[in-house]
Design a protein around this motif. Structure first.
Motif, PDB file in Angstrom:
ATOM      1  N   UNK A  35       0.870  -1.173   0.000  1.00 46.28           N
ATOM      2  CA  UNK A  35       0.000   0.000   0.000  1.00 46.28           C
ATOM      3  C   UNK A  35       0.912   1.231   0.000  1.00 46.28           C
ATOM      4  N   UNK A  36       0.880   1.980  -1.101  1.00 48.57           N
ATOM      5  CA  UNK A  36       1.874   3.039  -1.317  1.00 48.57           C
ATOM      6  C   UNK A  36       1.368   4.417  -0.943  1.00 48.57           C
ATOM      7  N   UNK A  37       0.074   4.571  -0.724  1.00 52.37           N
ATOM      8  CA  UNK A  37      -0.444   5.880  -0.352  1.00 52.37           C
ATOM      9  C   UNK A  37      -1.949   5.856  -0.188  1.00 52.37           C
ATOM     10  N   UNK A  38      -2.459   6.826   0.573  1.00 52.18           N
ATOM     11  CA  UNK A  38      -3.893   6.956   0.796  1.00 52.18           C
ATOM     12  C   UNK A  38      -4.217   8.431   0.937  1.00 52.18           C
ATOM     13  N   UNK A  39      -5.402   8.822   0.511  1.00 46.51           N
ATOM     14  CA  UNK A  39      -5.844  10.192   0.724  1.00 46.51           C
ATOM     15  C   UNK A  39      -6.670  10.264   2.000  1.00 46.51           C
ATOM     16  N   UNK A  40      -6.568  11.403   2.673  1.00 43.08           N
ATOM     17  CA  UNK A  40      -7.366  11.644   3.876  1.00 43.08           C
ATOM     18  C   UNK A  40      -7.409  13.142   4.110  1.00 43.08           C
TER      19      UNK A  40
END
Length: 237
Positions: A35-40
């Motif tokens: 998992x390389x990134x997530x928006x929040x």
């Protein structure tokens, strides 16, 4: 390339930190993907992302897409089309990139701007109500996903669902609206019935009305589902 090879050890980015996105990210991470990134954006979404994906960087949507081989979009229906179009407008989508959304309502047509850039569109909807916590990871193993995709890449969508421990079910693009109506009817009707029954019990002084009804509701639903798949012979006469 085989579905198994195509879905193995992908760099996965998550757009959306509501109740669904971080859980899907955690499930895919548990299956061996990175998992390389997530928006929040909100404080609540940041807390949810940190709880389920503690070592994953929080990025903006463009950065998530740039880093990812598989982009999972888990945003409200009203935001989905404009998000996909906006990312296409800045040239974010990449040829060969997998792009999956989790909406019940839409098939892959809503991902057309990404597909025109060479991305591979997938619609993967988990048929369950999410809490946005780690409890959902176990529930995924009892859940079916509606998979809508062009025929050549349906096995990729199916493989991703199986990796999360769930059951893939192919839903045609033309049937997506009917599918969405079916799952919404089941969810909203169940909530309404439980809320009404709980209120009636509370009015007559039953403490922990939800707990009192728990076994009854679960067994009734199980029996109704059993009857829907294996009707009583007497009912067919």
């Amino acid at each position: 390339m085989s579905a198994e090879r195509r879905s193995a050890r992908l760099g996965v980015g998550i757009i959306g930190s509501g109740r669904v996105g971080p859980v899907i990210g955690a499930a895919l991470g548990g299956a061996g993907h990175a998992i390389v990134g997530i928006t929040a954006v909100s404080e609540e979404s940041l807390e949810r992302a940190n709880a389920l994906l503690p070592d994953v960087p929080v990025l903006d949507p463009t950065e998530v897409v740039e880093r990812s081989e598989l982009v999972v979009i888990a945003v409200p229906d009203a935001q989905l089309a404009s998000l996909v179009e906006g990312l296409a407008a800045v040239g974010a989508w990449q040829p060969g990139q997998l792009v999956a959304h989790t909406s019940a309502r839409f098939g892959t047509a809503v991902l057309a701007p990404a597909a025109r850039a060479g991305a591979i569109p997938l619609a993967l909807h988990p048929a369950m109500v999410f809490t946005g916590t780690s409890l959902d990871l176990a529930r995924l193993h009892e859940t079916s996903f509606a998979v809508t995709a062009p025929a050549p890449v349906q096995p990729i969508g199916q493989a991703l669902v199986v990796e999360m421990g769930a059951e893939p079910v192919i839903i045609a693009e033309a049937d997506r609206a009917a599918y969405a109506e079916a799952v919404e009817t089941a969810a909203s009707f169940s909530r309404a019935v439980v809320q009404q029954s709980t209120a009636l019990l509370q009015e007559i002084g039953v403490e922990n009305a939800g707990g009192f009804l728990s076994s009854l509701v679960r067994s009734s639903v199980d029996e109704a589902l059993r009857g829907a798949t294996t009707p009583d012979v007497d009912e067919l006469l």
